[in-house]
Motif scaffolding. Structure first.
Motif, PDB file in Angstrom:
ATOM      1  N   GLN A 170       2.440  43.976 -14.410  1.00 36.33           N
ATOM      2  CA  GLN A 170       1.756  44.562 -15.329  1.00 36.33           C
ATOM      3  C   GLN A 170       2.422  43.519 -17.039  1.00 36.33           C
ATOM      4  O   GLN A 170       3.355  42.976 -17.020  1.00 36.33           O
ATOM      5  N   TYR A 205      -4.117  51.083 -14.782  1.00 32.20           N
ATOM      6  CA  TYR A 205      -3.110  50.985 -13.414  1.00 32.20           C
ATOM      7  C   TYR A 205      -3.941  51.922 -11.970  1.00 32.20           C
ATOM      8  O   TYR A 205      -3.886  51.551 -11.253  1.00 32.20           O
ATOM      9  N   CYS A 258      -1.671  41.398 -14.776  1.00 37.39           N
ATOM     10  CA  CYS A 258      -1.182  42.470 -14.999  1.00 37.39           C
ATOM     11  C   CYS A 258      -2.343  43.668 -14.106  1.00 37.39           C
ATOM     12  O   CYS A 258      -3.377  43.857 -13.975  1.00 37.39           O
TER      13      CYS A 258
END
Length: 117
Positions: free
Chosen positions: A63, A78, A31
């Motif tokens: 992810q 992110y 992720c």
């Protein structure tokens, strides 16, 4: 190409998404937000709101279920992971072109399907 000639644009988008997302999950085993095992292909700029970047490999990364679904993309983490991966300049380029209007055409979608299949 013939097998896709009778498909509608929404059908082609769905087929392209299946192949593109599988490619992303294979490319990114961890992720981008938290480092857990990848289960999803998560978009930095959402595919629904930012169609121009729907099939952009810079915008789409592996992810985990938790970050993508329950944390709604975990976008702060992110972005930090994306800067590490592709650099600040490319992230800013994504963000700068976020509102670019886009309409998918049959040929482009078929090319995406064939590329990521």
């Amino acid at each position: 190409i013939k097998r896709y000639s009778n498909k509608s644009i929404p059908d082609l988008i769905r087929i392209a998404s299946v192949h593109f997302n599988k490619f992303i999950r294979q490319r990114d085993p961890r992720c981008i937000s938290c480092g857990a095992h990848t289960k999803h292909a998560g978009h930095y700029l959402s595919a629904g709101q930012h169609g121009y970047h729907r099939f952009n490999p810079d915008n789409t990364n592996g992810q985990c279920l938790r970050c993508n679904n329950f944390l709604h993309g975990n976008l702060i983490q992110y972005r930090m992971g994306l800067v590490k991966k592709i650099g600040e300049d490319r992230v800013k380029l994504l963000e700068g072109t976020a509102k670019t209007p886009h309409k998918w055409d049959r040929i482009t979608l078929i090319e995406i399907i064939l590329k990521y299949k």
